[in-house]
Design an enzyme around this catalytic site. Structure first.
Site, PDB file in Angstrom:
ATOM      1  N   LYS A  55       0.803  -1.336   0.046  1.00  0.00           N
ATOM      2  CA  LYS A  55       0.171   0.133  -0.083  1.00  0.00           C
ATOM      3  C   LYS A  55       0.864   1.199  -0.044  1.00  0.00           C
ATOM      4  O   LYS A  55       0.620   2.282  -0.676  1.00  0.00           O
ATOM      5  CB  LYS A  55      -0.907  -0.136   1.190  1.00  0.00           C
ATOM      6  N   GLN A  99      -4.137  -1.504   9.854  1.00  0.00           N
ATOM      7  CA  GLN A  99      -4.080  -2.898   9.253  1.00  0.00           C
ATOM      8  C   GLN A  99      -4.498  -3.944  10.215  1.00  0.00           C
ATOM      9  O   GLN A  99      -4.224  -3.762  11.377  1.00  0.00           O
ATOM     10  CB  GLN A  99      -2.658  -3.477   8.775  1.00  0.00           C
ATOM     11  N   ASP A 122     -10.576   3.741   4.561  1.00  0.00           N
ATOM     12  CA  ASP A 122     -10.663   2.305   4.629  1.00  0.00           C
ATOM     13  C   ASP A 122     -12.080   1.899   4.728  1.00  0.00           C
ATOM     14  O   ASP A 122     -12.768   0.758   4.490  1.00  0.00           O
ATOM     15  CB  ASP A 122      -9.869   1.580   5.496  1.00  0.00           C
TER      16      ASP A 122
END
Length: 285
Positions: A55, A99, A122
């Protein structure tokens, strides 16, 4: 019947990242500030380390600054929440990615909710899920958002179609079903307690497999001509759909890898630039 056409997420994601890079450059030129994505990683899970590195590399490609926060595996919920709250309050950070997984000893939901909704690029907070469910402005969960863009790119209109979502996770199964419903599909959720999964899949015009069990969906159960979206990723580059049998019956199918995965990252970057534009007071065309 001929083999299914592959839905090339890699190529589409690359086009999205190129456009995102152009938007980021314009924003940086107009404001003197580059969009910034903060990535937070707890522990050193090899897969998570790889995902975060990927990412950050894509951020660099798109002209997005990335700030990485690496925390030890022993980090407590309170410490993680404090870190995320500090990033939420930092005007130099425009998007936040936590994450996951974060470790069983951590309350992951509490950590997600520490992300300011305006920086939830996200799409993991309650606020983002509500926005998706009610069709309000906000950020999409990245994998579901990427799936919808894949469907659009390949001319698949969900309206009036039967869609079966296999999996009900908070950041994939549930939100993708909401997005399909918003596009007038008739949606059925399936999960580990579903009786006769095969019967449900056989009725589906669109199948989204997102349960994390290798080859759970058999190609023999795929309705001829159905669109198959495999959002699973298991060891050995295996998805949740038995690709070899499904490709013989579907009209369109995503490969694993190279289908849904790249679209997830592209959506994340797209939403990071959008978040930066809003926070910097710049209207995008």
């Amino acid at each position: 019947m001929s083999q299914a056409r592959l839905m090339d997420g890699t190529a589409l994601a690359q086009r999205i990242i190129e456009v995102t890079g152009e938007r980021a450059a314009v924003l940086t030129e107009r404001t003197g500030t580059a969009p910034c994505l903060a990535t937070v990683l707890v522990g050193e899970d090899p897969a998570s380390v790889t995902y975060v590195r990927m990412k950050r590399n894509r951020c660099r490609e798109a002209g997005i600054t990335s700030r990485h926060v690496a925390l030890p595996a022993a980090t407590t919920t309170a410490e993680l929440v404090g870190t995320i709250e500090a990033l939420s309050a930092d005007p130099g950070v425009h998007g936040i990615l936590l994450q996951h997984p974060v470790g069983e000893h951590i309350d992951e939901r509490a950590a997600f909710e520490a992300i300011a909704p305006g920086k939830d690029v996200d799409g993991v907070t309650f606020a983002s899920f509500a926005s998706m469910s009610f069709g309000l402005p906000g950020f999409l969960s990245c994998t579901p958002g990427g799936i919808m863009r894949l469907l659009d790119a390949y001319g698949v209109d969900p309206a009036g179609k039967r869609a079966v979502v296999v999996g009900r996770s908070a950041i994939l199964g549930k939100p993708v079903a909401m997005l399909l419903l918003a596009r007038d599909a008739t949606v059925t959720y399936c999960h580990s307690h579903t009786r006769d999964l095969s019967a449900a899949v056989r009725e589906a015009d669109i199948v989204v497999a997102a349960v994390g069990r290798p080859r759970l969906v058999s190609g023999q159960d795929v309705k001829p001509g159905a669109v198959v979206i495999d959002a699973g990723y298991n060891s050995g580059n295996v998805g949740d759909v038995d690709f070899d049998s499904a490709v013989e019956r579907a009209s369109l199918i995503t490969p694993v890898p190279g289908g849904v995965g790249p679209m997830t990252i592209a959506t994340l970057l797209d939403q990071t630039v959008a978040a930066a534009a809003r926070q910097l007071g710049v209207a995008e065309g």
